[in-house]
Design a protein around this motif. Structure first.
Motif, PDB file in Angstrom:
ATOM      1  N   VAL A 149       0.838  -1.211   0.000  1.00  0.00           N
ATOM      2  CA  VAL A 149       0.000   0.000   0.000  1.00  0.00           C
ATOM      3  C   VAL A 149       0.867   1.252   0.000  1.00  0.00           C
ATOM      4  O   VAL A 149       0.639   2.174  -0.782  1.00  0.00           O
ATOM      5  CB  VAL A 149      -0.975  -0.017   1.206  1.00  0.00           C
ATOM      6  CG1 VAL A 149      -1.641   1.331   1.399  1.00  0.00           C
ATOM      7  CG2 VAL A 149      -2.011  -1.109   1.021  1.00  0.00           C
ATOM      8  N   ASP A 150       1.882   1.296   0.866  1.00  0.00           N
ATOM      9  CA  ASP A 150       2.753   2.474   0.935  1.00  0.00           C
ATOM     10  C   ASP A 150       3.512   2.675  -0.367  1.00  0.00           C
ATOM     11  O   ASP A 150       3.647   3.801  -0.844  1.00  0.00           O
ATOM     12  CB  ASP A 150       3.746   2.350   2.093  1.00  0.00           C
ATOM     13  CG  ASP A 150       3.075   2.476   3.449  1.00  0.00           C
ATOM     14  OD1 ASP A 150       1.926   2.972   3.505  1.00  0.00           O
ATOM     15  OD2 ASP A 150       3.696   2.065   4.451  1.00  0.00           O
ATOM     16  N   ARG A 151       4.008   1.585  -0.946  1.00  0.00           N
ATOM     17  CA  ARG A 151       4.783   1.685  -2.190  1.00  0.00           C
ATOM     18  C   ARG A 151       3.905   2.190  -3.333  1.00  0.00           C
ATOM     19  O   ARG A 151       4.331   3.037  -4.119  1.00  0.00           O
ATOM     20  CB  ARG A 151       5.383   0.317  -2.522  1.00  0.00           C
ATOM     21  CG  ARG A 151       6.294   0.338  -3.697  1.00  0.00           C
ATOM     22  CD  ARG A 151       7.579   1.074  -3.365  1.00  0.00           C
ATOM     23  NE  ARG A 151       8.475   0.944  -4.500  1.00  0.00           N
ATOM     24  CZ  ARG A 151       9.204   1.923  -4.973  1.00  0.00           C
ATOM     25  NH1 ARG A 151       9.195   3.099  -4.402  1.00  0.00           N
ATOM     26  NH2 ARG A 151       9.976   1.736  -6.007  1.00  0.00           N
ATOM     27  N   VAL A 152       2.674   1.694  -3.439  1.00  0.00           N
ATOM     28  CA  VAL A 152       1.767   2.147  -4.496  1.00  0.00           C
ATOM     29  C   VAL A 152       1.393   3.611  -4.275  1.00  0.00           C
ATOM     30  O   VAL A 152       1.358   4.400  -5.223  1.00  0.00           O
ATOM     31  CB  VAL A 152       0.512   1.253  -4.579  1.00  0.00           C
ATOM     32  CG1 VAL A 152      -0.543   1.862  -5.485  1.00  0.00           C
ATOM     33  CG2 VAL A 152       0.894  -0.140  -5.037  1.00  0.00           C
ATOM     34  N   ARG A 153       1.137   3.994  -3.034  1.00  0.00           N
ATOM     35  CA  ARG A 153       0.816   5.397  -2.732  1.00  0.00           C
ATOM     36  C   ARG A 153       1.968   6.307  -3.185  1.00  0.00           C
ATOM     37  O   ARG A 153       1.747   7.350  -3.800  1.00  0.00           O
ATOM     38  CB  ARG A 153       0.559   5.582  -1.238  1.00  0.00           C
ATOM     39  CG  ARG A 153       0.093   6.980  -0.865  1.00  0.00           C
ATOM     40  CD  ARG A 153      -0.183   7.132   0.623  1.00  0.00           C
ATOM     41  NE  ARG A 153      -1.334   6.339   1.013  1.00  0.00           N
ATOM     42  CZ  ARG A 153      -1.281   5.273   1.813  1.00  0.00           C
ATOM     43  NH1 ARG A 153      -0.130   4.860   2.297  1.00  0.00           N
ATOM     44  NH2 ARG A 153      -2.372   4.608   2.119  1.00  0.00           N
ATOM     45  N   GLU A 154       3.206   5.908  -2.899  1.00  0.00           N
ATOM     46  CA  GLU A 154       4.379   6.681  -3.316  1.00  0.00           C
ATOM     47  C   GLU A 154       4.469   6.773  -4.836  1.00  0.00           C
ATOM     48  O   GLU A 154       4.728   7.844  -5.385  1.00  0.00           O
ATOM     49  CB  GLU A 154       5.661   6.042  -2.785  1.00  0.00           C
ATOM     50  CG  GLU A 154       5.851   6.161  -1.306  1.00  0.00           C
ATOM     51  CD  GLU A 154       7.035   5.349  -0.816  1.00  0.00           C
ATOM     52  OE1 GLU A 154       7.822   4.836  -1.648  1.00  0.00           O
ATOM     53  OE2 GLU A 154       7.172   5.213   0.406  1.00  0.00           O
ATOM     54  N   ARG A 155       4.255   5.651  -5.519  1.00  0.00           N
ATOM     55  CA  ARG A 155       4.346   5.640  -6.984  1.00  0.00           C
ATOM     56  C   ARG A 155       3.281   6.547  -7.592  1.00  0.00           C
ATOM     57  O   ARG A 155       3.541   7.268  -8.536  1.00  0.00           O
ATOM     58  CB  ARG A 155       4.213   4.219  -7.530  1.00  0.00           C
ATOM     59  CG  ARG A 155       5.177   3.256  -6.934  1.00  0.00           C
ATOM     60  CD  ARG A 155       6.299   2.774  -7.635  1.00  0.00           C
ATOM     61  NE  ARG A 155       6.367   2.716  -9.049  1.00  0.00           N
ATOM     62  CZ  ARG A 155       7.550   2.670  -9.620  1.00  0.00           C
ATOM     63  NH1 ARG A 155       8.646   2.698  -8.915  1.00  0.00           N
ATOM     64  NH2 ARG A 155       7.647   2.586 -10.915  1.00  0.00           N
ATOM     65  N   LEU A 156       2.055   6.473  -7.060  1.00  0.00           N
ATOM     66  CA  LEU A 156       0.979   7.331  -7.564  1.00  0.00           C
ATOM     67  C   LEU A 156       1.314   8.807  -7.343  1.00  0.00           C
ATOM     68  O   LEU A 156       1.135   9.634  -8.238  1.00  0.00           O
ATOM     69  CB  LEU A 156      -0.345   6.990  -6.895  1.00  0.00           C
ATOM     70  CG  LEU A 156      -1.020   5.687  -7.323  1.00  0.00           C
ATOM     71  CD1 LEU A 156      -2.139   5.329  -6.363  1.00  0.00           C
ATOM     72  CD2 LEU A 156      -1.529   5.775  -8.751  1.00  0.00           C
ATOM     73  N   ALA A 157       1.810   9.138  -6.159  1.00  0.00           N
ATOM     74  CA  ALA A 157       2.134  10.529  -5.842  1.00  0.00           C
ATOM     75  C   ALA A 157       3.259  11.060  -6.734  1.00  0.00           C
ATOM     76  O   ALA A 157       3.288  12.255  -7.060  1.00  0.00           O
ATOM     77  CB  ALA A 157       2.522  10.654  -4.370  1.00  0.00           C
ATOM     78  N   ASP A 158       4.171  10.181  -7.141  1.00  0.00           N
ATOM     79  CA  ASP A 158       5.272  10.589  -8.020  1.00  0.00           C
ATOM     80  C   ASP A 158       4.844  10.702  -9.483  1.00  0.00           C
ATOM     81  O   ASP A 158       5.565  11.278 -10.291  1.00  0.00           O
ATOM     82  CB  ASP A 158       6.443   9.607  -7.912  1.00  0.00           C
ATOM     83  CG  ASP A 158       7.166   9.728  -6.586  1.00  0.00           C
ATOM     84  OD1 ASP A 158       6.981  10.742  -5.878  1.00  0.00           O
ATOM     85  OD2 ASP A 158       7.919   8.792  -6.237  1.00  0.00           O
TER      86      ASP A 158
END
Length: 107
Positions: free
Chosen positions: A82-91
């Protein structure tokens, strides 16, 4: 005995800026904008709201995303995914995640 290969999935509520010049409809434009992010593939997407602008339309969408190996996942911990996907989306350009949570795989 064959082992099942499972691709983690998450459900994300996102705000996506779709260019007025984008081909197709708003769903296709939002899908294309999200899929520009390495390691994410849109399985399902539903438009929840929109705000027209001068050069783009801001779309609120709920998307189920498949997370591929290229997303840099090397752990199966739910919070890590979840954290990794959130980071990728935000980037990602033109994408702002509001909510991201893990979705259980189908049986």
């Amino acid at each position: 005995m064959a082992a099942a290969i499972h691709t983690p999935s998450v459900e994300a509520t996102v705000t996506v800026r779709v260019s007025q010049a984008a081909t197709g409809d708003l769903v296709a434009g939002a899908r294309a904008q999200i899929e520009r992010i390495d390691g994410l593939r849109v399985e399902e997407i539903e438009i929840a709201g929109l705000r027209p602008g001068l050069n783009d339309t801001t779309v609120e969408a709920v998307a189920t995303l498949a997370v591929g190996e290229e997303a840099g996942l090397n752990e199966d911990a739910e919070e890590f995914v979840v954290d990794r996907v959130r980071e990728r989306l935000a980037d990602g350009f033109g994408v702002d995640p509001e909510r991201v949570e893990r979705v259980e795989p189908p049986d």
